[in-house]
Design a protein around this motif. Structure first.
Motif, PDB file in Angstrom:
ATOM      1  N   MET A 312       0.869  -1.163   0.000  1.00 27.68           N
ATOM      2  CA  MET A 312       0.000   0.000   0.000  1.00 27.68           C
ATOM      3  C   MET A 312       0.909   1.217   0.000  1.00 27.68           C
ATOM      4  N   ARG A 313       0.948   1.911  -1.127  1.00 26.13           N
ATOM      5  CA  ARG A 313       1.881   3.026  -1.249  1.00 26.13           C
ATOM      6  C   ARG A 313       1.579   4.161  -0.272  1.00 26.13           C
ATOM      7  N   ALA A 314       0.312   4.349   0.045  1.00 25.09           N
ATOM      8  CA  ALA A 314      -0.076   5.487   0.876  1.00 25.09           C
ATOM      9  C   ALA A 314       0.626   5.482   2.230  1.00 25.09           C
ATOM     10  N   ASN A 315       0.812   4.285   2.808  1.00 21.86           N
ATOM     11  CA  ASN A 315       1.495   4.205   4.108  1.00 21.86           C
ATOM     12  C   ASN A 315       2.707   3.284   4.071  1.00 21.86           C
ATOM     13  N   ASP A 316       3.185   2.977   2.843  1.00 23.79           N
ATOM     14  CA  ASP A 316       4.384   2.162   2.655  1.00 23.79           C
ATOM     15  C   ASP A 316       4.311   0.874   3.469  1.00 23.79           C
ATOM     16  N   LEU A 317       3.204   0.166   3.325  1.00 23.26           N
ATOM     17  CA  LEU A 317       2.990  -1.089   4.050  1.00 23.26           C
ATOM     18  C   LEU A 317       3.160  -2.267   3.108  1.00 23.26           C
ATOM     19  N   GLN A 318       4.000  -3.225   3.497  1.00 17.45           N
ATOM     20  CA  GLN A 318       4.200  -4.452   2.744  1.00 17.45           C
ATOM     21  C   GLN A 318       3.777  -5.638   3.596  1.00 17.45           C
ATOM     22  N   VAL A 319       2.967  -6.513   3.019  1.00 11.51           N
ATOM     23  CA  VAL A 319       2.529  -7.733   3.709  1.00 11.51           C
ATOM     24  C   VAL A 319       2.818  -8.922   2.805  1.00 11.51           C
ATOM     25  N   THR A 320       3.611  -9.860   3.301  1.00  4.73           N
ATOM     26  CA  THR A 320       3.954 -11.051   2.522  1.00  4.73           C
ATOM     27  C   THR A 320       3.684 -12.300   3.335  1.00  4.73           C
ATOM     28  N   VAL A 321       2.972 -13.234   2.726  1.00  6.85           N
ATOM     29  CA  VAL A 321       2.745 -14.544   3.332  1.00  6.85           C
ATOM     30  C   VAL A 321       3.040 -15.604   2.266  1.00  6.85           C
ATOM     31  N   ILE A 322       3.977 -16.476   2.567  1.00  4.14           N
ATOM     32  CA  ILE A 322       4.315 -17.581   1.656  1.00  4.14           C
ATOM     33  C   ILE A 322       4.165 -18.884   2.429  1.00  4.14           C
ATOM     34  N   SER A 323       3.438 -19.821   1.846  1.00  3.74           N
ATOM     35  CA  SER A 323       3.284 -21.126   2.485  1.00  3.74           C
ATOM     36  C   SER A 323       3.731 -22.223   1.527  1.00  3.74           C
ATOM     37  N   ASN A 324       4.373 -23.251   2.068  1.00  2.00           N
ATOM     38  CA  ASN A 324       4.734 -24.405   1.252  1.00  2.00           C
ATOM     39  C   ASN A 324       3.696 -25.516   1.388  1.00  2.00           C
ATOM     40  N   THR A 325       2.425 -25.096   1.451  1.00  2.00           N
ATOM     41  CA  THR A 325       1.281 -25.996   1.327  1.00  2.00           C
ATOM     42  C   THR A 325       0.280 -25.343   0.378  1.00  2.00           C
ATOM     43  N   THR A 326      -0.645 -26.122  -0.158  1.00  3.76           N
ATOM     44  CA  THR A 326      -1.539 -25.632  -1.212  1.00  3.76           C
ATOM     45  C   THR A 326      -2.436 -24.497  -0.755  1.00  3.76           C
ATOM     46  N   ARG A 327      -2.946 -24.547   0.452  1.00  2.00           N
ATOM     47  CA  ARG A 327      -3.897 -23.531   0.911  1.00  2.00           C
ATOM     48  C   ARG A 327      -3.452 -22.815   2.184  1.00  2.00           C
ATOM     49  N   GLY A 328      -2.254 -23.074   2.644  1.00  4.55           N
ATOM     50  CA  GLY A 328      -1.838 -22.595   3.957  1.00  4.55           C
ATOM     51  C   GLY A 328      -1.819 -21.093   4.132  1.00  4.55           C
ATOM     52  N   ALA A 329      -1.552 -20.332   3.064  1.00  7.99           N
ATOM     53  CA  ALA A 329      -1.428 -18.881   3.208  1.00  7.99           C
ATOM     54  C   ALA A 329      -2.761 -18.192   3.425  1.00  7.99           C
ATOM     55  N   TRP A 330      -3.832 -18.735   2.887  1.00  8.93           N
ATOM     56  CA  TRP A 330      -5.095 -17.985   2.803  1.00  8.93           C
ATOM     57  C   TRP A 330      -5.748 -17.677   4.145  1.00  8.93           C
ATOM     58  N   PRO A 331      -5.884 -18.620   5.075  1.00  9.79           N
ATOM     59  CA  PRO A 331      -6.525 -18.250   6.353  1.00  9.79           C
ATOM     60  C   PRO A 331      -5.720 -17.238   7.159  1.00  9.79           C
ATOM     61  N   VAL A 332      -4.400 -17.322   7.112  1.00 12.42           N
ATOM     62  CA  VAL A 332      -3.561 -16.352   7.831  1.00 12.42           C
ATOM     63  C   VAL A 332      -3.683 -14.982   7.178  1.00 12.42           C
ATOM     64  N   LEU A 333      -3.664 -14.940   5.855  1.00  7.01           N
ATOM     65  CA  LEU A 333      -3.829 -13.676   5.142  1.00  7.01           C
ATOM     66  C   LEU A 333      -5.171 -13.033   5.447  1.00  7.01           C
ATOM     67  N   LYS A 334      -6.211 -13.834   5.503  1.00  8.44           N
ATOM     68  CA  LYS A 334      -7.543 -13.303   5.789  1.00  8.44           C
ATOM     69  C   LYS A 334      -7.571 -12.590   7.132  1.00  8.44           C
ATOM     70  N   GLU A 335      -6.960 -13.187   8.127  1.00  7.50           N
ATOM     71  CA  GLU A 335      -6.970 -12.582   9.458  1.00  7.50           C
ATOM     72  C   GLU A 335      -6.074 -11.339   9.508  1.00  7.50           C
ATOM     73  N   ILE A 336      -4.959 -11.355   8.779  1.00  9.99           N
ATOM     74  CA  ILE A 336      -4.109 -10.160   8.721  1.00  9.99           C
ATOM     75  C   ILE A 336      -4.857  -9.021   8.037  1.00  9.99           C
ATOM     76  N   ASP A 337      -5.580  -9.322   6.958  1.00 10.77           N
ATOM     77  CA  ASP A 337      -6.353  -8.290   6.250  1.00 10.77           C
ATOM     78  C   ASP A 337      -7.398  -7.677   7.163  1.00 10.77           C
ATOM     79  N   GLU A 338      -8.027  -8.490   7.973  1.00  9.50           N
ATOM     80  CA  GLU A 338      -9.025  -7.966   8.911  1.00  9.50           C
ATOM     81  C   GLU A 338      -8.389  -7.044   9.936  1.00  9.50           C
ATOM     82  N   MET A 339      -7.195  -7.380  10.396  1.00 11.99           N
ATOM     83  CA  MET A 339      -6.489  -6.506  11.347  1.00 11.99           C
ATOM     84  C   MET A 339      -6.149  -5.159  10.719  1.00 11.99           C
ATOM     85  N   ILE A 340      -5.714  -5.205   9.443  1.00 11.55           N
ATOM     86  CA  ILE A 340      -5.338  -3.973   8.753  1.00 11.55           C
ATOM     87  C   ILE A 340      -6.556  -3.096   8.552  1.00 11.55           C
ATOM     88  N   ARG A 341      -7.699  -3.689   8.219  1.00  8.01           N
ATOM     89  CA  ARG A 341      -8.933  -2.926   7.997  1.00  8.01           C
ATOM     90  C   ARG A 341      -9.371  -2.204   9.279  1.00  8.01           C
TER      91      ARG A 341
END
Length: 343
Positions: A312-341
């Motif tokens: 997000m350029r407005a506040n220079d925020l970078q969020v990266t989640v990488i998982s070595n499983t097929t769906r592992g990143a998505w639930p963690v990302l969802k909760e991080i997005d809710e925190m940011i909102r």
């Protein structure tokens, strides 16, 4: 969103979802949160670390788009250049009007060998040749479908892995290098992405995570489910730290000029098939909801891989989640997005 509040919340999410991979959040160049969890090698119980190399699947398309941008700035082609002016593809059913712009923005209309609008099982997808025969973009032509165009070029958005394979072939034709070598020489090396590359899955370097597929009777690696070497539509390996370097260099105009950067992150087409408020630039996604600041991101999902890195350029925020499983990143990302909102 204070670091003191962030850490326990994300730690709980990682534990709750048995996350395997790495999470990193940075703002104004400072680390707000960083943690690796799970194993890069389950058989030998080798843990993931912030410096572990992970596959990022379709996140690779951003590298391809940047490589095309380099060729454009070198005067070797333009967004309006027609693909047939660069290469000769033996697919007479493809429109002669397909341009570099159409390929970059997923609006070419060509039928896709890996059509994600129709695939429901990433873990068991296969093509008509052994995966070990796919080492470079041209190898994929053997698995391109023979069907007619899905629609006329430019009519609408339809995510196309095949379109980015064609871009990779164009890069090779115009540069005289393999696609992988060109990206490494023109992007990775100049900006210090020293731990990133296109590694053969049967010849991985040290501290590289295997991808894992969860099944009812346990797990298996993804070594028999993906091309043996990544190409222009997916399969590169990188790290949390190298991705931070990538974003810093991209926004700092160290890869492409400022004018080109702005063209790349402009919402060129609405991605109707991907949900509300989602647009595509050139090799990069844009999420723009109402009056909120847009968020630019790259992401990928394959058997044993799930990944998203956003800024997000407005506040220079970078969020990266990488998982070595097929769906592992998505639930963690969802909760991080809710925190940011809520922040």
């Amino acid at each position: 969103m204070k670091p003191g509040e962030l850490k326990p919340a994300i730690d709980r999410s990682i534990e709750k979802h048995a996350f395997s991979g790495v999470v990193g959040i940075r703002r104004n160049g400072k680390v707000l949160y960083e943690r690796a969890a799970g194993y890069a090698d389950r058989s030998n119980r080798i843990a993931n670390t912030p410096e572990t190399r992970f596959g990022i699947a379709s996140g690779t398309k951003f590298f391809t788009a940047l490589a095309i941008g380099k060729l454009i700035e070198d005067g070797k082609l333009s967004f309006s250049t027609r693909a047939k002016e660069c290469i000769n593809l033996d697919f007479p059913q493809y429109s002669d009007e397909i341009t570099i712009e159409h390929l970059l923005t997923h609006t070419s209309g060509i039928p896709d060998y890996y059509d994600e609008e129709n695939i429901t099982d990433y873990n068991n997808f296969s093509v008509g040749v052994p995966w070990y025969e796919l080492r470079g973009p041209r190898d994929y032509l053997a698995v391109f479908p023979k069907g007619e165009m899905k629609f006329e070029p430019g009519r609408r958005f339809s995510y196309s892995n095949g379109g980015y394979i064609i871009l990779g072939i164009i890069i090779e034709e115009l540069s005289g290098e393999t696609y992988q070598k060109f990206v490494e020489q023109e992007i990775f090396t100049p900006i210090g992405m020293t731990r990133s590359g296109y590694f053969a899955m049967n010849k991985l370097p040290e501290n590289t995570a295997f991808g894992y597929i969860e099944e009812e009777d346990g797990w298996r690696t993804n070594v028999f489910n993906l091309p043996i070497v990544g190409a222009s539509d997916g399969g590169a390996y990188t790290t949390l730290y190298d991705l931070a370097k990538l974003w810093d260099a991209f926004w700092g105009c160290k890869i492409l000029s400022k004018e080109m950067v702005e063209l790349y992150v402009r919402p060129n087409v609405k991605a109707e098939t991907e949900g509300q408020n989602k647009y595509y630039g050139r090799g990069i996604w844009i999420y723009h909801e109402n009056e909120q600041e847009p968020r630019e991101y790259i992401e990928g999902c394959d058997a044993g891989v799930s990944f998203k890195s956003s800024t997000m350029r407005a506040n220079d925020l970078q969020v990266t989640v990488i998982s070595n499983t097929t769906r592992g990143a998505w639930p963690v990302l969802k909760e991080i997005d809710e925190m940011i909102r809520k922040a």
